[in-house]
Design a protein around this motif. Structure first.
Motif, PDB file in Angstrom:
ATOM      1  N   ASP A   5       0.852  -1.170   0.000  1.00 24.69           N
ATOM      2  CA  ASP A   5       0.000   0.000   0.000  1.00 24.69           C
ATOM      3  C   ASP A   5       0.891   1.224   0.000  1.00 24.69           C
ATOM      4  O   ASP A   5       2.111   1.115   0.032  1.00 24.69           O
ATOM      5  CB  ASP A   5      -0.978   0.012   1.185  1.00 24.69           C
ATOM      6  CG  ASP A   5      -0.294  -0.274   2.520  1.00 24.69           C
ATOM      7  OD1 ASP A   5       0.925  -0.114   2.587  1.00 24.69           O
ATOM      8  OD2 ASP A   5      -0.990  -0.644   3.470  1.00 24.69           O
ATOM      9  N   THR A   6       0.286   2.404  -0.066  1.00 23.25           N
ATOM     10  CA  THR A   6       1.088   3.620  -0.186  1.00 23.25           C
ATOM     11  C   THR A   6       0.616   4.689   0.789  1.00 23.25           C
ATOM     12  O   THR A   6       0.213   5.775   0.396  1.00 23.25           O
ATOM     13  CB  THR A   6       1.027   4.182  -1.623  1.00 23.25           C
ATOM     14  OG1 THR A   6      -0.350   4.370  -1.994  1.00 23.25           O
ATOM     15  CG2 THR A   6       1.686   3.231  -2.604  1.00 23.25           C
ATOM     16  N   TRP A  24       9.588   0.076   4.629  1.00 28.47           N
ATOM     17  CA  TRP A  24       9.325   1.357   3.988  1.00 28.47           C
ATOM     18  C   TRP A  24      10.291   1.582   2.829  1.00 28.47           C
ATOM     19  O   TRP A  24      11.502   1.437   2.991  1.00 28.47           O
ATOM     20  CB  TRP A  24       9.483   2.499   4.992  1.00 28.47           C
ATOM     21  CG  TRP A  24       8.466   2.487   6.091  1.00 28.47           C
ATOM     22  CD1 TRP A  24       8.583   1.915   7.332  1.00 28.47           C
ATOM     23  CD2 TRP A  24       7.171   3.080   6.046  1.00 28.47           C
ATOM     24  NE1 TRP A  24       7.443   2.111   8.053  1.00 28.47           N
ATOM     25  CE2 TRP A  24       6.558   2.824   7.299  1.00 28.47           C
ATOM     26  CE3 TRP A  24       6.473   3.800   5.076  1.00 28.47           C
ATOM     27  CZ2 TRP A  24       5.274   3.266   7.591  1.00 28.47           C
ATOM     28  CZ3 TRP A  24       5.194   4.241   5.373  1.00 28.47           C
ATOM     29  CH2 TRP A  24       4.613   3.977   6.617  1.00 28.47           C
ATOM     30  N   ARG A 208       5.383  -0.500   2.268  1.00 32.68           N
ATOM     31  CA  ARG A 208       4.745   0.791   2.051  1.00 32.68           C
ATOM     32  C   ARG A 208       5.728   1.764   1.394  1.00 32.68           C
ATOM     33  O   ARG A 208       6.938   1.597   1.486  1.00 32.68           O
ATOM     34  CB  ARG A 208       4.314   1.403   3.385  1.00 32.68           C
ATOM     35  CG  ARG A 208       3.274   0.606   4.148  1.00 32.68           C
ATOM     36  CD  ARG A 208       3.662   0.386   5.561  1.00 32.68           C
ATOM     37  NE  ARG A 208       2.528  -0.048   6.358  1.00 32.68           N
ATOM     38  CZ  ARG A 208       2.203   0.500   7.504  1.00 32.68           C
ATOM     39  NH1 ARG A 208       2.901   1.481   8.022  1.00 32.68           N
ATOM     40  NH2 ARG A 208       1.156   0.057   8.161  1.00 32.68           N
TER      41      ARG A 208
END
Length: 214
Positions: A5-6, A24, A208
């Protein structure tokens, strides 16, 4: 299991559960040094970045100083203009990222440093795919060795991450129980190759993208 996901800055404060690893991906410039890492760790620790204290391990691996009471562990890697930071509790993660680029000497390098199984897989790859296969192997090995704690000084040929089926999977690790390790390639897009490793039970990986300013 990997979830891509972002989220942006606000999501850094989401709880880091004991059965998770947060990874990350972020923009990075070498001149920044460890500042992005320290800012991210500060968000997890809920303290000011100036209060984050790091120590150097026996083999140069950075870790949080004892003042933080083993609150969490981390590892990071950077290549070109991007970096990866892995954060977890109760385990020592190892992470590696490498930029895709032509590597005409991939097989020559492998013949010096890789296991026989890995060399055979690389030699059998089509020339146009060889650089990518090399990076798949390299990032997996480096992530494992960083989680192991000794880094490249342990010896790249003392572990093997491919077998007859040519899949990236830990097959041999001198002095270690292979079944006690986890190895996960990371989907980072066409420009980068990455891998995450740790000793312990399987965990949920949350991959992410981080906003440039933490």
């Amino acid at each position: 299991m990997t979830i891509a996901d972002t989220p942006r800055l606000g999501n850094v404060a989401e709880p880091l559960h004991d059965d998770e690893i947060h990874v990350w991906k972020l923009d990075y410039q070498r001149a920044e040094g460890r500042r992005p890492l320290i800012r991210l760790l500060a968000r997890y620790l809920a303290i000011d970045p100036s209060a984050v204290e790091l120590r150097e391990g026996d083999h140069g691996r950075p870790a949080l100083a004892a003042i933080h009471d083993d609150a969490l562990d981390f590892n990071w890697s950077h290549s070109g203009d991007h970096a990866l930071i892995a954060v977890a509790r109760g385990i020592t993660p190892g992470v590696d990222i490498e930029r895709q680029r032509p590597r005409p000497k991939a097989l020559e390098i492998a013949q010096r440093f890789f296991s026989d199984d890995e060399i055979a897989v690389l030699a059998s790859a089509a020339p146009e795919r060889r650089g990518g296969v090399f990076l798949d192997i390299w990032t997996a090995k480096e992530a494992l060795l960083k989680a192991h704690g000794h880094g490249l000084s342990f010896g790249l040929d003392r572990l093997s991450v491919v077998g007859d089926d040519a899949l990236i999977q830990l097959r041999r690790f001198d002095g270690e129980d292979v079944g006690g390790w986890q190895l996960q390639p990371l989907a980072l897009g066409q420009a980068f190759v990455g891998a995450l490793a740790w000793r312990g039970e399987a965990r949920r990986i949350r991959l992410r993208a981080l906003a440039s300013a933490v």
